[in-house]
Scaffold this active site. Structure first.
Site, PDB file in Angstrom:
ATOM      1  N   HIS A  68       0.826  -1.213   0.000  1.00  0.00           N
ATOM      2  CA  HIS A  68       0.000   0.000   0.000  1.00  0.00           C
ATOM      3  C   HIS A  68       0.857   1.258   0.000  1.00  0.00           C
ATOM      4  O   HIS A  68       0.488   2.260  -0.583  1.00  0.00           O
ATOM      5  CB  HIS A  68      -0.943   0.005   1.203  1.00  0.00           C
ATOM      6  CG  HIS A  68      -2.181  -0.798   0.981  1.00  0.00           C
ATOM      7  ND1 HIS A  68      -3.453  -0.306   1.135  1.00  0.00           N
ATOM      8  CD2 HIS A  68      -2.334  -2.090   0.590  1.00  0.00           C
ATOM      9  CE1 HIS A  68      -4.342  -1.253   0.859  1.00  0.00           C
ATOM     10  NE2 HIS A  68      -3.692  -2.349   0.539  1.00  0.00           N
ATOM     11  N   ASP A  76       7.403   5.789   0.087  1.00  0.00           N
ATOM     12  CA  ASP A  76       7.927   6.928   0.853  1.00  0.00           C
ATOM     13  C   ASP A  76       7.365   6.964   2.263  1.00  0.00           C
ATOM     14  O   ASP A  76       7.407   8.015   2.927  1.00  0.00           O
ATOM     15  CB  ASP A  76       7.613   8.244   0.124  1.00  0.00           C
ATOM     16  CG  ASP A  76       6.121   8.535   0.080  1.00  0.00           C
ATOM     17  OD1 ASP A  76       5.320   7.610   0.370  1.00  0.00           O
ATOM     18  OD2 ASP A  76       5.742   9.677  -0.245  1.00  0.00           O
TER      19      ASP A  76
END
Ligand code: HEM
Length: 318
Positions: A68, A76
């Site tokens: 996800h 990130d």
């Protein structure tokens, strides 16, 4: 030097000089932290081992969290950010089923990393998540692959940016989504093998029980028992070995025992059936392709120092 050799050398040099500036992925390498945090991999693995010993939910939840994260705004750690106004990835409709055990595993690993003064606040949450996902796979019996490192953490997270594939997707929709991440159909089929561990709530597969021609009738019956009164229960994504990272997921698909529509379609559609058969027959091939696909997933939207940071607390921007 002969003229042809000279020309070859010239073109090589000229090409090198003309290559575009380093792309974001070019900074990634397995030994990125060797100078600042030499024991990073050991620290993260020990922490993940503790989480996994503490809860059987930790490994699947951590693997799914990595997917996800990378699928939304790139790898990130934006999926971990908490916004005071409540508008963030993890509280979106598709994010809120991510289990706390995944977040806690990464938070535990980050605390362990920061307890070493050399490493403190020098390793990104995005990298700790990438390592933790690999360790979750390995500690469940899966491959121990190398993880490229050097990602920076993002500063933004909004619910509106969450676009993840749904269990109702057909092969074309799955391929369209993954090709948007730069991944192939083979990558997608290998990564779907992540569903060899973990569970799904009845709301994600209940509509299929009895209505899906591809589903084994005895399996459908078994699932009906898992979901008494609708959406309250859950079932394992790989009913054969739900906590073990192996190739049973693909064998299940062959037997009409895929839990999600997006799982079973990989066998139902002749364009992807060959790969399912291959992985069902050859666990080594699955492990190798899974590891390669995880590396490619881990390169999606990687940030650099110019547009990211090393977050001190994985839940908040610095
Ligand atoms: C191919 C498209 C995919 C679809 C449609 C999909 C869909 C889903 C759904 C609906 C669930 C159940 C969520 C719940 O009940 O809370 C789930 C769970 C899970 N997914 Fe996927 N997924 C996909 C790809 C992936 C990938 C690429 C990975 C990782 C490599 C992954 C890893 C997992 C894991 C480990 C779980 C179990 C989570 C847990 O038990 O906490 N999935 N997925």
């Amino acid at each position: 030097m002969r003229r042809s050799q000279f020309l070859a050398a010239f073109f090589l040099l000229a090409f090198g000089a003309l290559t575009p500036p380093m792309t974001a992925t070019a900074q990634l390498r397995p030994d990125y932290y060797a100078g600042v945090c030499p024991n990073l991999e050991g620290i993260v693995r020990d922490a993940v081992r503790q989480s996994v010993a503490h809860s059987p939910l930790a490994a699947p939840a951590t693997l799914r969290l990595f997917f996800h994260d990378c699928a939304v705004r790139g790898c990130d750690a934006s999926v971990m950010l908490i916004n005071p106004d409540g508008d963030d990835e993890w509280r979106s409709l598709d994010g809120m089923t991510l289990k706390p055990e995944g977040f806690n595993t990464v938070m535990g690993a980050k605390a362990a990393v920061d307890s070493d003064p050399r490493c403190r606040n020098r390793v990104s949450c995005a990298d700790i998540l990438a390592l933790a996902a690999r360790d979750a796979v390995f500690l469940s019996g899966g491959p121990d692959y190398q993880v490229e490192l050097g990602r920076y953490d993002g500063r933004a997270s909004t619910g509106g940016s969450v676009m993840i594939p749904h269990g109702t997707f057909d092969l074309d929709q799955l391929n369209a989504f993954f090709s948007g991440l730069g991944l192939s159909q083979t990558d997608m089929i290998a990564l779907s093998g992540g569903h060899t561990i973990g569970a799904a709530s009845c709301g994600f597969f209940g509509y299929r029980m009895g209505a899906d021609a591809g589903m084994d009738p005895a399996f459908a019956e078994q699932l009906r028992g898992r979901c008494p009164g609708g959406a309250a229960g859950f079932a394992f994504l790989d009913a054969a070995t739900p906590l073990r990272f192996d190739n049973e997921y693909y064998r299940n698909l062959r037997a009409g025992k895929g839990l999600l529509g997006s799982d079973q379609v990989l066998y139902a559609d002749p364009r992807s059936r060959g790969a399912v058969d291959r992985y069902a027959d050859d666990e080594g091939a699955f492990f190798a392709d899974f590891a390669a696909a995880m590396a490619r997933l881990g390169r999606v939207g990687v940030r650099t120092a110019a547009d990211g940071e090393i977050r001190r607390d994985c839940r908040f921007p610095n």
